[in-house]
Design a protein around this motif. Sequence first.
Motif, short mmCIF file in Angstrom:
data_model
loop_
_atom_site.label_atom_id
_atom_site.label_comp_id
_atom_site.label_asym_id
_atom_site.label_seq_id
_atom_site.Cartn_x
_atom_site.Cartn_y
_atom_site.Cartn_z
N THR A 50 38.75 41.18 39.94
CA THR A 50 39.33 40.86 41.36
C THR A 50 37.45 41.79 41.91
O THR A 50 37.34 41.74 43.28
CB THR A 50 40.16 41.95 41.77
OG1 THR A 50 40.03 42.70 42.11
CG2 THR A 50 41.43 41.42 41.71
N THR A 51 36.88 42.23 41.32
CA THR A 51 36.21 42.82 41.57
C THR A 51 34.25 42.10 41.64
O THR A 51 33.90 42.03 42.34
CB THR A 51 35.54 44.49 41.69
OG1 THR A 51 35.83 44.27 40.28
CG2 THR A 51 36.56 45.14 42.35
N VAL A 52 34.48 42.06 40.61
CA VAL A 52 33.33 40.86 39.74
C VAL A 52 33.72 39.10 40.70
O VAL A 52 34.50 38.80 40.09
CB VAL A 52 32.88 41.31 38.39
CG1 VAL A 52 31.79 40.78 38.26
CG2 VAL A 52 32.92 43.06 38.31
N ARG A 53 32.71 38.38 40.70
CA ARG A 53 33.01 37.21 40.76
C ARG A 53 31.96 36.69 39.55
O ARG A 53 31.24 36.56 39.70
CB ARG A 53 31.97 36.74 42.79
CG ARG A 53 32.70 37.59 43.97
CD ARG A 53 35.03 36.74 43.75
NE ARG A 53 35.36 37.47 45.06
CZ ARG A 53 36.04 38.21 44.74
NH1 ARG A 53 36.86 38.44 43.99
NH2 ARG A 53 36.49 38.87 45.92
N ALA A 54 32.61 36.01 38.77
CA ALA A 54 32.53 35.38 37.77
C ALA A 54 32.27 33.74 38.62
O ALA A 54 32.76 33.14 38.76
CB ALA A 54 32.80 35.69 36.52
N GLN A 55 31.68 33.39 36.87
CA GLN A 55 31.75 31.19 36.91
C GLN A 55 33.23 30.79 36.97
O GLN A 55 34.35 30.39 37.70
CB GLN A 55 30.80 30.68 35.57
CG GLN A 55 29.81 31.29 36.31
CD GLN A 55 29.26 30.49 37.67
OE1 GLN A 55 29.36 29.44 38.02
NE2 GLN A 55 27.93 31.07 37.68
N LEU A 56 34.59 31.50 35.78
CA LEU A 56 35.88 30.92 35.57
C LEU A 56 36.87 31.43 37.13
O LEU A 56 36.39 33.21 37.02
CB LEU A 56 36.19 32.13 34.39
CG LEU A 56 36.04 31.20 33.19
CD1 LEU A 56 36.22 32.08 31.97
CD2 LEU A 56 36.18 30.24 32.98
N PRO A 57 37.00 31.25 37.47
CA PRO A 57 38.23 31.51 38.11
C PRO A 57 39.25 32.36 38.01
O PRO A 57 40.32 31.63 37.02
CB PRO A 57 38.58 30.26 39.75
CG PRO A 57 38.94 29.34 38.65
CD PRO A 57 37.26 29.64 37.34
N HIS A 58 39.46 33.81 38.16
CA HIS A 58 40.52 34.36 37.43
C HIS A 58 40.51 34.26 36.52
O HIS A 58 42.02 34.68 35.46
CB HIS A 58 41.70 33.94 38.35
CG HIS A 58 42.59 33.13 39.55
ND1 HIS A 58 42.26 34.90 40.39
CD2 HIS A 58 42.49 32.45 40.12
CE1 HIS A 58 42.17 33.84 41.93
NE2 HIS A 58 42.51 33.19 41.71
N GLY A 59 39.95 34.17 35.74
CA GLY A 59 39.62 34.83 34.07
C GLY A 59 39.88 36.01 33.95
O GLY A 59 40.24 36.03 32.66
N GLY A 60 39.61 36.55 34.79
CA GLY A 60 40.10 38.36 34.00
C GLY A 60 41.69 38.78 33.71
O GLY A 60 42.47 39.21 32.73
N GLN A 61 42.25 37.83 34.37
CA GLN A 61 43.91 37.85 34.83
C GLN A 61 44.60 36.76 33.33
O GLN A 61 45.36 36.54 32.58
CB GLN A 61 44.75 36.76 36.38
CG GLN A 61 44.06 37.67 37.67
CD GLN A 61 44.58 37.15 38.98
OE1 GLN A 61 45.01 36.51 39.15
NE2 GLN A 61 43.88 37.71 39.63
#
Length: 107
Positions: A50-61
């Motif tokens: 939620t805090t770091v905008r990465a290339q993968l959408p919702h990668g952490g989830q």
Amino acid sequence: MRPVIPYVTAALLFGLGVYGVLRRRNAVLVLMAVELMLNAVNLILVTADTTVRAQLPHGGQVFALFVIVLAAAEIGVGLAIVLQIYRLRATVAVDEVPLAERPEGER
């Protein structure tokens, strides 16, 4: 938003889980401590997503979902092993489980 509170909470949960793994003698409590550490990792993954905008959408989830599946498999296999040890030794104390096999003549 500054994600200090979730990171500190995850660090405390992970530390509590490490303490539980290192200090507990009961195998079921050790498994619960491992689950606590995995939940701390899930909290870090979701907070970072939620805090770091990465290339993968919702990668952490997505990674958190994989950790939840891994935790469910770990509990299934771990409890099966603990139940089998309890049937053989009548105890689930981690200290009393021999790690090496004895020869057939020794008892």
